[in-house]
Structure formats: structure tokens, C-alpha cells
Design a protein around this motif. Structure first.
Motif, PDB file in Angstrom:
ATOM      1  N   ARG A  81      18.747  -0.936  58.662  1.00  0.00           N
ATOM      2  CA  ARG A  81      18.017  -1.591  57.580  1.00  0.00           C
ATOM      3  C   ARG A  81      16.529  -1.271  57.667  1.00  0.00           C
ATOM      4  N   ARG A  82      15.987  -1.162  58.874  1.00  0.00           N
ATOM      5  CA  ARG A  82      14.581  -0.781  59.017  1.00  0.00           C
ATOM      6  C   ARG A  82      14.346   0.642  58.518  1.00  0.00           C
ATOM      7  N   VAL A  83      15.324   1.513  58.737  1.00  0.00           N
ATOM      8  CA  VAL A  83      15.215   2.897  58.265  1.00  0.00           C
ATOM      9  C   VAL A  83      15.245   2.945  56.740  1.00  0.00           C
ATOM     10  N   THR A  84      16.231   2.297  56.150  1.00  0.00           N
ATOM     11  CA  THR A  84      16.354   2.366  54.686  1.00  0.00           C
ATOM     12  C   THR A  84      15.183   1.680  53.998  1.00  0.00           C
ATOM     13  N   ASP A  85      14.700   0.578  54.568  1.00  0.00           N
ATOM     14  CA  ASP A  85      13.525  -0.081  53.987  1.00  0.00           C
ATOM     15  C   ASP A  85      12.321   0.864  53.990  1.00  0.00           C
ATOM     16  N   ALA A  86      12.138   1.595  55.081  1.00  0.00           N
ATOM     17  CA  ALA A  86      10.996   2.511  55.180  1.00  0.00           C
ATOM     18  C   ALA A  86      11.116   3.642  54.168  1.00  0.00           C
ATOM     19  N   VAL A  87      12.312   4.171  53.992  1.00  0.00           N
ATOM     20  CA  VAL A  87      12.514   5.252  53.017  1.00  0.00           C
ATOM     21  C   VAL A  87      12.294   4.743  51.602  1.00  0.00           C
ATOM     22  N   HIS A  88      12.823   3.577  51.295  1.00  0.00           N
ATOM     23  CA  HIS A  88      12.646   3.020  49.946  1.00  0.00           C
ATOM     24  C   HIS A  88      11.180   2.687  49.677  1.00  0.00           C
ATOM     25  N   ALA A  89      10.469   2.213  50.687  1.00  0.00           N
ATOM     26  CA  ALA A  89       9.046   1.922  50.508  1.00  0.00           C
ATOM     27  C   ALA A  89       8.257   3.181  50.187  1.00  0.00           C
ATOM     28  N   ALA A  90       8.758   4.326  50.643  1.00  0.00           N
ATOM     29  CA  ALA A  90       8.120   5.611  50.359  1.00  0.00           C
ATOM     30  C   ALA A  90       8.657   6.239  49.074  1.00  0.00           C
ATOM     31  N   GLY A  91       9.501   5.519  48.345  1.00  0.00           N
ATOM     32  CA  GLY A  91      10.011   6.009  47.065  1.00  0.00           C
ATOM     33  C   GLY A  91      11.230   6.888  47.154  1.00  0.00           C
ATOM     34  N   GLY A  92      11.888   6.909  48.309  1.00  0.00           N
ATOM     35  CA  GLY A  92      13.003   7.818  48.509  1.00  0.00           C
ATOM     36  C   GLY A  92      14.368   7.214  48.236  1.00  0.00           C
TER      37      GLY A  92
END
Length: 361
Positions: A81-92
Motif C-alpha cells: 500500500r505504501r508503494v501504490t500510494d507513492a506511485v499514485h501520488a506521482a500520477g502513475g
């Protein structure tokens, strides 16, 4: 003319461009749990239209390498979840590649994690040539246990459960790994699959496992956020496919009926088969072409313009170029990765590659 820098819709996934980060095992999930460095690594590369993770095992028995991540415990889900949150925060946009390595593995790997000396499993008890790195150093691959019919059904359920956990962890979808000599590919292979029941023998029987795994994942999370990766006749994992053209024609036609988000095709085994698959597949096709020379990889973009694929994927170039999409769009030559640091280790050669602007600041 469509370019690789235009968006495309793949099922429920909206890709802001057609440059895909291919899955690459990096062996940095210590204890099988994703780390903060992994969140940094993937978010740095969120400029890709689609980020496909490294292979993630759906179960303890599905792990064939040290320090690869799983999706079968609550701790793993929370860390992803920390990984996906970081990617989504970067617009990915990011999908989890679910990978069961089958006979590629060694009992010492799960044993070191406290699971006991689990023997790798496969369609048949046929040892693959080669070796694998274990906590005790390189070891020859072992004779796997042949999956029973009940164990096959349980393995299919493991894939579906991992897909549900992936969605719970915030992934936008799942890519089923049916390529590169791992379990699904082993069922397709004529030397690894010597079964005489409904799961082996004829091409139609040998495609059954790949179809049923994909069908189960699609039923669990939706076909419109399920993809699959295939690599016809590429020989990895000591696989042989004597009748691969017949097998993959049947397989792709069957998968096409499921309404999947995409097919991710590794072309290295038989590039001449790609146009036939392109004609058969009615959905989005992501192509990973057969060009081992890194210097030629930027030329992949023309395949989108020519209509040979809807998107193209890059592996090694994404290691050294977190801003690969920007570099390709600007015509800037990509940096080459230090492959001596590709597997395992610390942050060096993982999250410390600079962007083009920083290199020239």
C-alpha cells in the motif's frame, strides 16, 4: 498517426502514455515484504504510462528467488500500500505482476524464511537445467513435486486470492505472469509438462492452466483490470515448446474471450508470430520486442506509430532512467544501467540514478 506519447485505455486502466515499465525482479524485498526503497523506486518511474511490478509470489511455495515480494500475508499488503500510494501520488498507474515460479526454485529458499523445506512444484516431476541463488549460495535446480489435481485447483485459488490482495493494496490491476519459464509457461511447455490428464498432453489441455488461472483472477477483480504476459518459445527456464504456434494460437483465442485489459507479449522466441497474435487479439497489445541491443530500444516507439502494438515496454532502460519517458520524448539518449547492481544490494544502483536535468545541473 498515433504516437507512443498519447494516452490509451486498457480495460479499466487509463495509461497517460504508451511507454510501459516492464516487470523486473530486483531482489530487494527483504523477508518478502516491500520496503520504503521500493516505494521510492517505483514512484520515481511513475512517468511510465503503466508500471508493472517485479514478479510477486502468490504463496510461499511460489517463491523461487531470495528477497522477492509476496502477496499472501497482511504485512505484505500493508507494505505494498505504501508503494501504490507513492506511485499514485506521482500520477502513475501500477499493476502487480503475480508470478509463481514453479520448478524454478530450491527448498532452501522458503526454509530460510521459516516455511520448512518446501519442494518446488510443477506440472510434472521434471528437473530444469540450471541453478538458482539460495541463502547458501548457488544450488542446482531440483526435481519438483508434480502437482496433484487438487493442488492445481488450490494454486489457481492462490492466484485469485493474491489478485484480491493486490486490489486491497491499492494496485490498479494485476498482470498474470504466463511467461519466461515459470509455472504457467511450464504447463504450456512440452518438456516440462508430461501429464496425461486434463492438464497435459494436447495443446488444448496444456493451455488449460493458464486460461483457468487468468479466468479466476478476472472473476475475482474484474477482467477489465487483468492482463497477462506471454513469451512464446523463448526457452527461458529450460522450456521447450515443440508446437508453440498451435499452442499460442489456441491460447490467445481462448484468452481473448475473457475481455482482459491487455496482453503483454515478450517477442524474443518467435518474432514472426507477433503479427498473427496481433491479428487474433482484439484488445490492447503491449509489445516487448526482440532487440537485445540496448542502443536500439528507443526505436520501439515506431511500433506504436506503425500499428504493430498499442504500447511498448522497456525493462533495462527503466533501471537507469527514472525519467525514461521524458528522455524518449525529448530525443535524449538514455543512460545505460550498471547491471552488476541489478539484483539485491542496497540503494546503490536502485534509487540513485539521476534524471537528465540533475545529470546536467
Amino acid at each position: 498517426m498515433t504516437t507512443a506519447f498519447e494516452p490509451v485505455t486498457a480495460g479499466r486502466l487509463t495509461l497517460r502514455n504508451r511507454v510501459v515499465m516492464a516487470p523486473m525482479t530486483r531482489n530487494r524485498a527483504y523477508g518478502t515484504v516491500p520496503t520504503d526503497d521500493m516505494a521510492t523506486y517505483y514512484s520515481q518511474r511513475a512517468g511510465a504510462g503503466l508500471v508493472v511490478t517485479e514478479g510477486i509470489q502468490p504463496s510461499a511455495i511460489g517463491q523461487g528467488y531470495v528477497d522477492t515480494p509476496g502477496l499472501h500475508t497482511d504485512d505484505q499488503v500493508a507494505a505494498w500500500r505504501r508503494v501504490t500510494d507513492a506511485v499514485h501520488a506521482a500520477g502513475g498507474t501500477i499493476v502487480a505482476q503475480v508470478m509463481h515460479t514453479g520448478r524454478i526454485g530450491h527448498p532452501a529458499i522458503p526454509e530460510a524464511l521459516g516455511h520448512g523445506p518446501l519442494t518446488p512444484v510443477a506440472p510434472s516431476a521434471v528437473q530444469a537445467a540450471g541453478h538458482v541463488h539460495t541463502p547458501d549460495g548457488p544450488q542446482d535446480l531440483v526435481v519438483p513435486d508434480e502437482l496433484t489435481a487438487e493442488e492445481i485447483r488450490r494454486t489457481i485459488a492462490d492466484f485469485a486470492a493474491a489478485a484480491r490482495r493486490a486490489v486491497d493494496a491499492g494496485f490498479d490491476g494485476v498482470e498474470v505472469h504466463g511467461a519466461n519459464g515459470y509455472l504457467l509457461h511450464q504447463f504450456l511447455s512440452t518438456n516440462a509438462n508430461r501429464r496425461t490428464d486434463e492438464w497435459g498432453g494436447s495443446p488444448r489441455n496444456r493451455i488449460r492452466f493458464a486460461v483457468e488461472v487468468t479466468r479466476a483472477v478476472a472473476a475475482e477483480i474484474g477482467a477489465d483490470r487483468t492482463g497477462i504476459r506471454l513469451s512464446p518459445a523463448n526457452g527461458l527456464g529450460d522450456t521447450v515448446e515443440d508446437d508453440h504456434r498451435t499452442t499460442y494460437s489456441l491460447l490467445v483465442r481462448e484468452l481473448d474471450t475473457l475481455g482482459l485489459a491487455y496482453l503483454h507479449l515478450v517477442e524474443a522466441g518467435d518474432p514472426g508470430l507477433t503479427p498473427e497474435i496481433r491479428a487474433t487479439w482484439s484488445g490492447v497489445l503491449i509489445l516487448n520486442p526482440a532487440d537485445p541491443d540496448l542502443a536500439t530500444h528507443p526505436d520501439r516507439l515506431r511500433l506504436v506509430a506503425e500499428g504493430a502494438a498499442d504500447a511498448v515496454s522497456f525493462g533495462r532502460l527503466f533501471i537507469a532512467n527514472p525519467d525514461l519517458v521524458d528522455r524518449l520524448a525529448a530525443g535524449v539518449a538514455p543512460a545505460e544501467p550498471d547491471l552488476s547492481k541489478a539484483y539485491g544490494g542496497d540503494r546503490t544502483g536502485y534509487v540513485d540514478y539521476p534524471t537528465h536535468e540533475l545529470q546536467h545541473a
